[in-house]
Design a protein around this motif. Sequence first.
Motif, PDB file in Angstrom:
ATOM      1  N   ILE A  87      67.982  47.913  52.991  1.00  0.00           N
ATOM      2  CA  ILE A  87      67.676  49.485  52.141  1.00  0.00           C
ATOM      3  C   ILE A  87      69.040  50.385  52.377  1.00  0.00           C
ATOM      4  O   ILE A  87      70.404  49.770  52.462  1.00  0.00           O
ATOM      5  N   LYS A  88      68.916  51.523  51.732  1.00  0.00           N
ATOM      6  CA  LYS A  88      70.690  51.967  51.642  1.00  0.00           C
ATOM      7  C   LYS A  88      70.431  52.838  53.851  1.00  0.00           C
ATOM      8  O   LYS A  88      69.617  53.514  53.839  1.00  0.00           O
ATOM      9  N   SER A  89      71.666  52.369  53.463  1.00  0.00           N
ATOM     10  CA  SER A  89      72.187  52.660  54.600  1.00  0.00           C
ATOM     11  C   SER A  89      71.942  54.413  55.230  1.00  0.00           C
ATOM     12  O   SER A  89      71.854  55.004  56.227  1.00  0.00           O
ATOM     13  N   ARG A  90      72.203  55.573  53.411  1.00  0.00           N
ATOM     14  CA  ARG A  90      71.667  57.011  54.149  1.00  0.00           C
ATOM     15  C   ARG A  90      70.188  57.078  54.671  1.00  0.00           C
ATOM     16  O   ARG A  90      70.101  57.880  55.102  1.00  0.00           O
TER      17      ARG A  90
ATOM     18  N   PHE B 165      80.979  50.667  49.954  1.00  0.00           N
ATOM     19  CA  PHE B 165      81.134  50.821  51.511  1.00  0.00           C
ATOM     20  C   PHE B 165      80.365  51.031  51.981  1.00  0.00           C
ATOM     21  O   PHE B 165      80.195  52.508  51.880  1.00  0.00           O
ATOM     22  N   MET B 166      79.374  50.672  53.125  1.00  0.00           N
ATOM     23  CA  MET B 166      78.688  51.157  53.743  1.00  0.00           C
ATOM     24  C   MET B 166      77.475  52.090  52.836  1.00  0.00           C
ATOM     25  O   MET B 166      77.143  53.123  53.328  1.00  0.00           O
ATOM     26  N   GLU B 167      77.076  51.599  52.004  1.00  0.00           N
ATOM     27  CA  GLU B 167      76.490  52.131  50.943  1.00  0.00           C
ATOM     28  C   GLU B 167      74.633  51.707  51.660  1.00  0.00           C
ATOM     29  O   GLU B 167      73.904  51.548  51.077  1.00  0.00           O
ATOM     30  N   GLU B 168      75.059  49.895  52.322  1.00  0.00           N
ATOM     31  CA  GLU B 168      73.505  49.884  52.267  1.00  0.00           C
ATOM     32  C   GLU B 168      73.271  48.691  53.916  1.00  0.00           C
ATOM     33  O   GLU B 168      74.217  48.958  54.136  1.00  0.00           O
ATOM     34  N   ALA B 169      73.024  48.751  54.353  1.00  0.00           N
ATOM     35  CA  ALA B 169      72.525  48.048  55.360  1.00  0.00           C
ATOM     36  C   ALA B 169      71.201  47.513  55.419  1.00  0.00           C
ATOM     37  O   ALA B 169      70.207  47.043  54.285  1.00  0.00           O
ATOM     38  N   ILE B 170      70.885  46.245  56.121  1.00  0.00           N
ATOM     39  CA  ILE B 170      70.326  45.098  56.427  1.00  0.00           C
ATOM     40  C   ILE B 170      69.336  45.733  57.846  1.00  0.00           C
ATOM     41  O   ILE B 170      69.512  45.287  58.650  1.00  0.00           O
TER      42      ILE B 170
ATOM     43  N   GLY C 225      86.306  37.085  51.519  1.00  0.00           N
ATOM     44  CA  GLY C 225      85.228  37.209  52.161  1.00  0.00           C
ATOM     45  C   GLY C 225      84.152  38.517  52.736  1.00  0.00           C
ATOM     46  O   GLY C 225      82.986  37.388  52.875  1.00  0.00           O
ATOM     47  N   LYS C 226      84.506  39.055  52.604  1.00  0.00           N
ATOM     48  CA  LYS C 226      83.335  40.167  53.265  1.00  0.00           C
ATOM     49  C   LYS C 226      82.702  40.666  51.661  1.00  0.00           C
ATOM     50  O   LYS C 226      81.224  40.474  51.944  1.00  0.00           O
TER      51      LYS C 226
ATOM     52  N   ARG D 120      82.196  56.436  56.473  1.00  0.00           N
ATOM     53  CA  ARG D 120      82.381  55.952  55.136  1.00  0.00           C
ATOM     54  C   ARG D 120      83.528  56.417  54.480  1.00  0.00           C
ATOM     55  O   ARG D 120      84.268  56.506  54.013  1.00  0.00           O
ATOM     56  N   LYS D 121      84.317  58.004  55.287  1.00  0.00           N
ATOM     57  CA  LYS D 121      84.845  58.623  54.663  1.00  0.00           C
ATOM     58  C   LYS D 121      86.188  58.343  55.598  1.00  0.00           C
ATOM     59  O   LYS D 121      87.369  58.277  54.661  1.00  0.00           O
ATOM     60  N   GLU D 122      86.130  58.228  56.743  1.00  0.00           N
ATOM     61  CA  GLU D 122      87.244  58.062  57.910  1.00  0.00           C
ATOM     62  C   GLU D 122      87.929  56.658  57.884  1.00  0.00           C
ATOM     63  O   GLU D 122      88.754  56.543  57.821  1.00  0.00           O
ATOM     64  N   LEU D 123      86.735  55.933  57.308  1.00  0.00           N
ATOM     65  CA  LEU D 123      87.473  53.779  57.732  1.00  0.00           C
ATOM     66  C   LEU D 123      88.468  53.617  56.723  1.00  0.00           C
ATOM     67  O   LEU D 123      89.009  52.865  57.477  1.00  0.00           O
ATOM     68  N   PRO D 124      88.091  54.080  55.484  1.00  0.00           N
ATOM     69  CA  PRO D 124      89.048  53.617  54.639  1.00  0.00           C
ATOM     70  C   PRO D 124      91.254  53.747  54.979  1.00  0.00           C
ATOM     71  O   PRO D 124      91.839  53.420  54.094  1.00  0.00           O
ATOM     72  N   GLY D 125      90.184  55.103  55.762  1.00  0.00           N
ATOM     73  CA  GLY D 125      92.355  55.561  55.234  1.00  0.00           C
ATOM     74  C   GLY D 125      93.151  55.289  56.505  1.00  0.00           C
ATOM     75  O   GLY D 125      94.298  55.405  56.823  1.00  0.00           O
ATOM     76  N   HIS D 126      91.852  54.046  57.453  1.00  0.00           N
ATOM     77  CA  HIS D 126      93.164  54.222  58.168  1.00  0.00           C
ATOM     78  C   HIS D 126      93.725  52.311  58.088  1.00  0.00           C
ATOM     79  O   HIS D 126      93.099  51.375  57.210  1.00  0.00           O
ATOM     80  N   LYS D 127      94.439  51.209  58.730  1.00  0.00           N
ATOM     81  CA  LYS D 127      94.993  50.124  58.662  1.00  0.00           C
ATOM     82  C   LYS D 127      94.286  49.572  59.261  1.00  0.00           C
ATOM     83  O   LYS D 127      95.482  48.647  60.616  1.00  0.00           O
ATOM     84  N   ILE D 128      93.035  49.065  59.565  1.00  0.00           N
ATOM     85  CA  ILE D 128      91.795  47.900  60.231  1.00  0.00           C
ATOM     86  C   ILE D 128      92.016  47.068  59.313  1.00  0.00           C
ATOM     87  O   ILE D 128      91.039  47.338  57.972  1.00  0.00           O
ATOM     88  N   ASP D 129      91.082  46.107  60.336  1.00  0.00           N
ATOM     89  CA  ASP D 129      90.159  44.857  59.580  1.00  0.00           C
ATOM     90  C   ASP D 129      88.555  45.328  60.393  1.00  0.00           C
ATOM     91  O   ASP D 129      88.592  44.653  61.148  1.00  0.00           O
ATOM     92  N   LEU D 130      87.748  46.252  59.951  1.00  0.00           N
ATOM     93  CA  LEU D 130      86.107  45.916  60.235  1.00  0.00           C
ATOM     94  C   LEU D 130      85.603  45.485  59.925  1.00  0.00           C
ATOM     95  O   LEU D 130      86.174  44.586  58.025  1.00  0.00           O
TER      96      LEU D 130
END
Length: 496
Positions: A243-246, A276-281, A318-319, A380-390
Motif C-alpha cells: 500500500i501507499k504509506s500515506r 523513500f517511505m512512500e510504500e508500506a506492507i 542492499g536496501k 520522510r522529510k527529517e531522516l534523510p538529513g541525518h548521517k544515520i543508517d535506518l
Amino acid sequence: MAASLKLTTGKIILSGVFILLIILIGRPIVFLTYTYFADREHKKENLSGYSQDASNLNKTKVDTLIQLSSAGDSAVMQIVGLVKQSAATHKNISIAGAQHSMGGHTISANGIVLDMKHFNYMRLDTLNDVLLVGAGALWNQVIPYLDNYGKSVKIMQSNNSFSVGGSISVNCHGWQPNSPPIASSVRSFRLVKADGEIVTCSRTENQELFSLVLGGYGLFGVILDVRLEVTDNKIYSAKQYVIKSRDYIKEYDRLAATNPNIGLVYGRINVNSEHFMEEAILATYLTTADPVVRLKQENTFATFRRILFRASANSDYGKNLRWRIEKQAVKLMNDKKFSRNRLFSEGVETFQTTDTGYTDILHEYFIPKVRVSEFIEALRKELPGHKIDLLNITLRNVMKDEDTYMNYANEEVFGFVMLFNQKKDKAAEQEMQYLTQRLIDIALTLKGTYYLPYRLHASQEQLYRAYPKARKFFSLKRKYDPDMRFSNQFFKTYGQ
C-alpha cells in the motif's frame, strides 16, 4: 544473405538478453553471497567484572554478578537476603533478565547485578487460562510449554528472546491488534520490596505498587513471578498488501481494525532510497478453523532472510534489493498458514548484527491514530538529513493502557519501531542523540510520546513532557525505596 542477417541479429539479441540476465540476476547473487561470508559469528567479549546490555554501548564495571542457582524457595530466600545485605554494603541492586534494554536499565555502576534467568518455573491453571511463571523465564521457554496445552501467550513482543520479568518491567506491547500493552494481561505478581518483604501486587492488592512496577524498570523491587492471562493457540492464514504509506490508517481500518477474524497485524514502511517511505506492507493474519498443530522444526528460510536483511546495512543497493524482494514475497506469503505459537517463535538473533564495529539501536515512538500520516510525512522529510543508517520501520497498533503509572498509550496509538545500524564511536553516538531529540520533539508536537527502554538520549525536559507523571514516579520511588536499594542508569540519569 537475409537468413544470415536474421541469424546474426538473433544471436545479438540472445547475447544481449544473456548479459542483461547476468546483470539482473548475477549481481544480487554475488552481493548476497559476499554478505553471507562476511556475516560470520564474532567471539563475545569477556565481561568478567563488567555488565553489558543489547546496545553494546554500556559496558560497565560492577561489584558483583549474582546468578540464582535454582528457582525454588531457597532462591527466594537468597534474593531476600541479598536485598537486606545491600543495606549494610550500600551497593545498589540492578535486575537483569535477557538485558535487551539499551540504556543501562539493568546496570548500576559498582553495584550488584541480580541475574534472574534461572528463576523460570511455570505452572498453568487450565481452568482459568492463567500461567504462573518465574520472572526469569524467556518467552522461548514459555511458548513451547504453553504449546503442549494448546495455549499461547496473549500479549508479547514480536520476538521470543526476552524475559517475562523484563517484558513487564518495560510494559512491552506486541502485534496483537486492538490490545493494550502486556500490563493488561497481568493478573498479579509477587515482589520483593526494598525492606525484604514479599508482597503480592494486583488491581485489588497493593494497587499503587502494581501500577508502578509494571513499566517501572526494576526500580521498586524484584519481581519473583507473574500470573499472566493466556489464550488459545490458533492457526492463522496470512494476507499481506502493498500500500501507499500515506494511506496506512485508511487501509488498516479497511482491512484489519474491525475484522473479527484478525489475530495479528503489523506494518512495515520502505526505507530504501527509491521512493523513500512512500510504500508500506500491511501484514495481517486471520484466524481459521483449521486444527492446531504442535510446534516442530520447520524451514523458515531464516538464513536467507537474515542475509537479505544484513545486506541492507550501509548499502543503498542492499536496501533497494531487499524491498523489491520483500514486495515480491507478499504474493508468496498470501494464504500461507501458521500457528500463533509458530509466529511467536523467532529470536532477535535472526537479524541482529554480529559486526563488532557496529550495533543495532532501536527507537520507538507512539503516535495517536489520527496523527499517524503526519508522523510518516515528518519522518520522510527529517531522516534523510541525518548521517544515520535506518534499517527498518514497523508499525503496531496499541490500545489505551489503563494499568501503568508511566503510561505511553493514553489513547489508541501506533508504535513506530525503528531499527538503526550504528557505528560504535563517539561521533555516531552524538549524531544518534541529536536525531533522537529531534524525533521526540516531532512526536510531542503530534501529541505522541517515545518508549523508555532505549538509549538515554532524551533531555530531562523531554522526559517530563512525554511523561507528565515522571516527577511523581521518581518521588514514589523514594517512598518505596528510601535508601535506593534498586537503581540503574535510567534512574541515575533522570531520577536523581
